[in-house]
Design an enzyme around this catalytic site. Structure first.
Site, PDB file in Angstrom:
ATOM      1  N   LYS A 123      35.332  44.417  46.476  1.00  0.00           N
ATOM      2  CA  LYS A 123      35.382  45.129  45.207  1.00  0.00           C
ATOM      3  C   LYS A 123      35.656  44.162  44.079  1.00  0.00           C
ATOM      4  O   LYS A 123      36.591  43.378  44.215  1.00  0.00           O
ATOM      5  CB  LYS A 123      36.513  46.147  45.326  1.00  0.00           C
ATOM      6  CG  LYS A 123      36.818  46.931  44.096  1.00  0.00           C
ATOM      7  CD  LYS A 123      37.900  47.936  44.413  1.00  0.00           C
ATOM      8  CE  LYS A 123      38.265  48.609  43.129  1.00  0.00           C
ATOM      9  NZ  LYS A 123      39.639  48.838  42.984  1.00  0.00           N
TER      10      LYS A 123
ATOM     11  N   LYS B 239      39.877  42.393  47.024  1.00  0.00           N
ATOM     12  CA  LYS B 239      39.867  43.067  45.738  1.00  0.00           C
ATOM     13  C   LYS B 239      40.216  42.058  44.658  1.00  0.00           C
ATOM     14  O   LYS B 239      41.318  41.513  44.627  1.00  0.00           O
ATOM     15  CB  LYS B 239      40.890  44.207  45.747  1.00  0.00           C
ATOM     16  CG  LYS B 239      41.002  44.924  44.417  1.00  0.00           C
ATOM     17  CD  LYS B 239      41.859  46.153  44.532  1.00  0.00           C
ATOM     18  CE  LYS B 239      42.007  46.838  43.197  1.00  0.00           C
ATOM     19  NZ  LYS B 239      42.808  48.049  43.288  1.00  0.00           N
TER      20      LYS B 239
END
Ligand code: PBG
Ligand code: ZN
Length: 319
Positions: free
Chosen positions: A243, A190
């Protein structure tokens, strides 16, 4: 003579198509509010709403009718404190939502976001000490939150906080309470991304001071992605997430080649809102842009895609 255009004619194209997009690839995010009879439009994400549990069920019903098979659930909280006490409230909106979804739609896959930022008054993803987030003090609260979701009936818990060792900590807590079948989808990779902007308005989860760079990854790095992902698999993650998605297709592809676990791509809020804004202006054709983008994530190697476009995509795929 070789001629590549032979395989591009209308009646052949579909037979030589290498990658496909279907309902089995898509998970839709949902934002869950406290209270009853509430539906709030999210201004920063046109077309997206927050729902109280009763109206959420209606939304899921319409999503299921389109072929939707799973969703990622985010809770909102009006009571916020330094220790994120409401994050593991068994009477809170997320726990209630999971229970009623499982009662009404037992086959619908329920994935829950596990993070403290919507429940802390400072808006950081963990427990703050001084000016920074304390890794190890955050772990127990994350485990309590994951356990609360498992007790309510979640199929997969998805920690998005980026603390070190949270996967192992959550796995242990789940196993101890006999939730051995509840899986962990780790937001392993992330990035500290500007593409999360619209989400923070959606979930009321923006940090009140500083930023998330001491725990989320540097967009400049790709070897670090592999390091994070391998570590989380070792700690017991069943699936790994990358992400955001579109600016990080190289990372999705790299992990697909290096790992055997399913790779999930998160097509995040900023990616969604940019498409929405440009299509509202009439500058792009939304349907074509969305289907092309989602297919690109599959081509890069994603097994599953989390996207705010999922519901629309299901409609378009049925045409
Ligand atoms: C919570 C969380 C965030 C997103 C998913 N889980 C926000 C953040 O880390 O600031 C972003 C999702 C999106 O932008 O669509 N930690
Ligand atoms: Zn967070």
């Amino acid at each position: 003579m070789k001629r590549f255009r032979r395989l591009r004619s209308a009646n052949i194209r579909s037979f030589v198509q290498e990658n496909h997009l279907s309902a089995a690839d898509l998970w839709q995010p949902f934002f869950v509010l406290e209270g009853k009879g509430k539906q709030e439009a999210i201004e920063s994400m046109p077309g997206m709403n927050r729902f109280s549990v009763d109206l959420l069920l209606k939304e899921i019903e319409s999503y299921v009718r389109l072929g939707g098979k799973g969703g990622v659930f985010f809770g909102l909280s009006s009571q916020k404190d330094p220790l994120a006490t409401n994050a593991y409230n068994s009477k809170g909106p997320i726990a209630q939502a999971i229970k009623s979804i499982k009662k009404n739609f037992p086959d619908f896959l329920v994935i829950t976001d596990v993070c403290l930022c919507a429940y802390t008054n400072h808006g950081h993803c963990g427990i703050v000490e001084g000016q920074d987030v304390h890794n190890d003090k955050t772990l127990d609260i994350l485990a309590k939150m994951a356990l609360c979701h498992a007790q309510a009936g979640a199929d997969l818990v998805a920690p998005s906080d980026m603390m070190d060792f949270r996967v192992q900590h959550i796995r242990q807590a789940l196993d101890q309470e006999n939730f051995t079948n509840v899986g962990i989808l780790s937001y392993a990779v992330k990035y500290a991304s500007a593409y999360y902007g619209p989400f923070r308005e959606a979930a009321h989860s923006g940090a009140q001071f500083g930023d998330r760079k001491t725990y989320q990854m540097d967009p400049a790095n790709s070897r670090e992605a592999l390091k994070e992902a391998r570590q989380d698999v070792e700690e017991g993650a069943d699936m790994i997430m990358v992400k955001p998605a579109l600016a990080y297709l190289d990372i999705i592809n790299q992990l697909r080649r290096e790992l055997t676990v399913p790779i999930v791509a998160y097509n995040v809020s900023g990616e969604y809102s940019m498409v929405k804004a440009a299509s509202q202006k009439g500058w792009i054709k939304e349907e074509d842009i969305v289907l092309e983008s989602l297919l690109s994530m599959k081509r890069a190697g994603a097994d599953i895609i989390i996207s705010y476009h999922s519901k629309d995509a299901l409609k378009w795929l049925q045409k």
